[in-house]
Design a protein around this motif. Structure first.
Motif, mmCIF file in Angstrom:
data_model
loop_
_atom_site.group_PDB
_atom_site.id
_atom_site.type_symbol
_atom_site.label_atom_id
_atom_site.label_comp_id
_atom_site.label_asym_id
_atom_site.label_seq_id
_atom_site.Cartn_x
_atom_site.Cartn_y
_atom_site.Cartn_z
ATOM 1 N N ALA A 148 0.838 -1.337 -0.059
ATOM 2 C CA ALA A 148 0.043 0.052 0.159
ATOM 3 C C ALA A 148 0.892 1.302 0.005
ATOM 4 C CB ALA A 148 -0.984 0.132 1.537
ATOM 5 N N ALA A 149 0.245 2.137 -0.532
ATOM 6 C CA ALA A 149 0.962 3.410 -0.343
ATOM 7 C C ALA A 149 1.221 3.855 1.150
ATOM 8 C CB ALA A 149 0.266 4.699 -1.225
ATOM 9 N N ARG A 150 2.244 4.397 1.461
ATOM 10 C CA ARG A 150 2.236 4.703 3.062
ATOM 11 C C ARG A 150 3.401 6.047 2.949
ATOM 12 N NH1 ARG A 150 -1.529 2.083 5.264
ATOM 13 N NH2 ARG A 150 -1.206 -0.399 5.506
ATOM 14 N N ARG A 151 3.373 6.776 4.035
ATOM 15 C CA ARG A 151 4.165 7.805 4.363
ATOM 16 C C ARG A 151 5.131 7.430 5.166
ATOM 17 N NH1 ARG A 151 -0.556 10.638 3.110
ATOM 18 N NH2 ARG A 151 -0.049 12.275 1.379
ATOM 19 N N ALA A 152 6.144 8.282 5.333
ATOM 20 C CA ALA A 152 7.346 7.906 6.041
ATOM 21 C C ALA A 152 7.166 7.948 7.446
ATOM 22 C CB ALA A 152 8.444 8.874 5.551
ATOM 23 N N TYR A 153 7.689 6.767 8.276
ATOM 24 C CA TYR A 153 7.748 6.810 9.495
ATOM 25 C C TYR A 153 8.301 8.171 10.146
ATOM 26 C CZ TYR A 153 8.282 5.290 14.335
ATOM 27 O OH TYR A 153 8.424 4.862 15.660
ATOM 28 N N GLY A 154 7.884 8.890 11.036
ATOM 29 C CA GLY A 154 8.529 9.916 11.731
ATOM 30 C C GLY A 154 8.760 10.959 10.603
ATOM 31 N N GLY A 155 7.949 11.009 9.651
ATOM 32 C CA GLY A 155 8.331 12.039 8.615
ATOM 33 C C GLY A 155 9.880 12.273 8.255
ATOM 34 N N MET A 156 10.500 11.209 8.162
ATOM 35 C CA MET A 156 12.082 11.129 7.952
ATOM 36 C C MET A 156 12.254 10.237 6.745
ATOM 37 S SD MET A 156 13.644 11.383 11.608
ATOM 38 C CE MET A 156 13.072 9.564 12.034
ATOM 39 N N ALA A 157 13.097 10.705 6.007
ATOM 40 C CA ALA A 157 13.707 9.880 4.824
ATOM 41 C C ALA A 157 15.225 10.063 4.645
ATOM 42 C CB ALA A 157 12.947 10.119 3.481
ATOM 43 N N ASP A 158 15.627 9.214 3.931
ATOM 44 C CA ASP A 158 17.368 9.177 3.428
ATOM 45 C C ASP A 158 17.326 9.270 1.834
ATOM 46 O OD1 ASP A 158 18.067 9.194 5.987
ATOM 47 O OD2 ASP A 158 18.704 7.033 5.792
ATOM 48 N N TYR A 159 18.293 10.337 1.394
ATOM 49 C CA TYR A 159 18.163 10.422 0.083
ATOM 50 C C TYR A 159 19.783 9.816 -0.344
ATOM 51 C CZ TYR A 159 18.423 12.305 -4.807
ATOM 52 O OH TYR A 159 18.708 12.268 -5.981
ATOM 53 N N LEU A 160 19.603 8.801 -1.486
ATOM 54 C CA LEU A 160 21.026 8.283 -1.733
ATOM 55 C C LEU A 160 21.081 8.868 -3.222
ATOM 56 C CD1 LEU A 160 19.370 6.204 0.340
ATOM 57 C CD2 LEU A 160 20.974 4.581 -0.529
ATOM 58 N N PRO A 161 21.908 9.673 -3.369
ATOM 59 C CA PRO A 161 22.183 10.135 -4.816
ATOM 60 C C PRO A 161 22.865 9.003 -5.672
ATOM 61 C CG PRO A 161 23.658 11.332 -3.427
ATOM 62 C CD PRO A 161 22.779 10.557 -2.459
ATOM 63 N N TYR A 162 22.440 8.884 -6.845
ATOM 64 C CA TYR A 162 23.172 7.847 -7.686
ATOM 65 C C TYR A 162 24.138 8.818 -8.764
ATOM 66 C CZ TYR A 162 19.956 4.054 -6.435
ATOM 67 O OH TYR A 162 19.252 3.033 -5.704
ATOM 68 N N THR A 163 23.488 9.797 -9.134
ATOM 69 C CA THR A 163 24.004 10.768 -10.073
ATOM 70 C C THR A 163 23.406 12.064 -9.551
ATOM 71 O OG1 THR A 163 22.295 10.995 -11.737
ATOM 72 C CG2 THR A 163 23.779 9.333 -11.898
ATOM 73 N N ALA A 164 23.973 13.151 -10.344
ATOM 74 C CA ALA A 164 23.499 14.440 -9.739
ATOM 75 C C ALA A 164 21.983 14.664 -9.975
ATOM 76 C CB ALA A 164 24.444 15.555 -10.621
#
Ligand code: ZN
Length: 139
Positions: free
Chosen positions: A83-99
């Motif tokens: 199901a579509a869910r929101r982030a726990y605690g309103g936190m997320a990590d961004y992992l850049p692959y490229t710019a």
């Protein structure tokens, strides 16, 4: 609950009454009436009400594609909840692959499982008001 219905027997140039559509698809007349409530266009200015073949095909195609529902920008598809869910605690990590491309990872608000999706710096900027994003640079 939603059983798969084959739209192949529906002829796009035909018109169907509820009964004919039900017969063609192997579902109950009640089911076809329910589809009307969930958006199936029906010509109801005269009796009997008629459903255009192409509208029926179109409706069924959209309905079957439902699992690929679009996510809101701050939502993730959790594989555990399916199901579509929101982030726990309103936190997320961004992992850049490229710019310009990367992956956003968060924990599911419901089951706390890991979920992620492709993202870009512009998407991160767009969700920044509702999501605290930490950029993790991969070595
Ligand atoms: Zn979940």
């Amino acid at each position: 609950m939603a059983k798969r219905v084959s739209a192949r027997k529906v002829k796009i140039h035909n018109q169907y009454t509820y009964e004919q559509a039900a017969d063609a698809l192997g579902v109950s007349v009640q089911t076809v009436r329910l589809w009307r409530q969930s958006g199936l266009p029906v010509l109801d200015s005269q009796k009997p009400h008629l459903i255009l073949g192409f509208a029926l095909k179109d409706f069924l195609a959209k309905r079957q594609n439902k699992p690929e529902r679009r996510l809101a920008r701050d939502q993730f598809l959790c594989m555990t909840c399916n199901a579509a869910r929101r982030a726990y605690g309103g936190m997320a990590d961004y992992l850049p692959y490229t710019a310009t491309r990367g992956r956003l990872e968060a924990l599911c608000e419901a089951c706390e499982g890991l979920c992620g999706k492709f993202a870009s710096p512009s998407l991160c900027a767009a969700v920044a008001p509702v999501l605290t994003i930490t950029t993790r640079n991969m070595e």
